[in-house]
Design an enzyme around this catalytic site. Sequence first.
Site, mmCIF file in Angstrom:
data_model
loop_
_atom_site.group_PDB
_atom_site.id
_atom_site.type_symbol
_atom_site.label_atom_id
_atom_site.label_comp_id
_atom_site.label_asym_id
_atom_site.label_seq_id
_atom_site.Cartn_x
_atom_site.Cartn_y
_atom_site.Cartn_z
ATOM 1 N NE ARG A 67 5.401 1.209 -7.479
ATOM 2 C CZ ARG A 67 4.700 2.314 -7.259
ATOM 3 N NH1 ARG A 67 3.367 2.262 -7.237
ATOM 4 N NH2 ARG A 67 5.306 3.467 -7.027
ATOM 5 C CD GLN A 85 1.112 8.132 -2.822
ATOM 6 O OE1 GLN A 85 2.314 8.103 -3.041
ATOM 7 N NE2 GLN A 85 0.213 8.226 -3.802
ATOM 8 N NE ARG A 90 2.460 2.716 0.873
ATOM 9 C CZ ARG A 90 2.697 3.135 -0.360
ATOM 10 N NH1 ARG A 90 2.500 2.321 -1.384
ATOM 11 N NH2 ARG A 90 3.125 4.361 -0.575
ATOM 12 C CG HIS A 168 -2.647 -0.132 -3.723
ATOM 13 N ND1 HIS A 168 -2.620 -0.427 -5.065
ATOM 14 C CD2 HIS A 168 -2.344 1.191 -3.625
ATOM 15 C CE1 HIS A 168 -2.308 0.667 -5.741
ATOM 16 N NE2 HIS A 168 -2.146 1.653 -4.895
ATOM 17 C CD GLU A 244 -5.979 0.021 -5.393
ATOM 18 O OE1 GLU A 244 -6.006 0.615 -4.291
ATOM 19 O OE2 GLU A 244 -5.428 0.496 -6.395
#
Length: 286
Positions: A67, A85, A90, A168, A244
């Site tokens: 995160r 998602q 990632r 992101h 982003e």
Amino acid sequence: MAESAKPPVELVKGINGLDKIVLRGTRSSSVEVYLYGGHVTSWKNDHGEELLFVSNKAIFKPPKAIRGGIPICFPQFGTQGSLEQHGFARNRFWSIDTDPPPFPANNTYKAFVDLILKPSDEDSKIWPHSYEFRLRISLTPGGDLILISRIRNTNADGKPFSFTFAYHTYFYVSDVSEVRVEGLETMDYLDNLKGNERFTEQGDALTFESESLNNSLVWNPWDKKAKAMADFGDDEYKHMLCIEAAAIEKPITLKPGEEWKGSQEFCAVPSSYCSGQLDPQKVLHG
């Protein structure tokens, strides 16, 4: 070993023993990249000040994505079909690319690393395509951070594939209520909080008093959503902002053998920089 004697690129152990690449520039500038996720988790300026946000509650343990920092969203942004998602890039382990193709312009930089991601058998079950995702992460002598992504369709069956993509990026800010994001005026955006309805930005700068818009992907979770996330501190939303660079609204389609390249360059400017002069085409490009 003296700080000045440390190499510009070093492979070390990070949190929970995960492999991490450290890039060192002039003075105190540095970048940290985890092989898990090909994930940039730190970018410090010449004064050693952190410019990226990583939650104090971030879980550095697969299969949970980290995160904060700069997660790579591929082959999708958001949630669609059977894919998790923001895709799987990632939360997969990337490898150091020992035979990268030529990259433009920055071959004189000493502090860079080339990473590569290829599909696993498990990934092929949920996204049945063959690809090579190459990622170069560079720290310039001036302390700028450059990410260059190259995605190639290597399908042997002659089939094209389509994907969406995003860097992101979580920036660290001292107080999100004092932040202004400039350079987006007159640009169309899709409001994720209003069913992706299309609007045109009218203000000369974005400021933040609630959960942010999907505006060239500008986002802050604000208080309620922050408290609902297990890997995010209740009050940490005050100190982060996601801005982003992405390719989302129109998916990218590659035929076998074709390659797509997208890049993003980050630079820190002095606080005395004259506002109102940012060019969005230079800030976000791909």
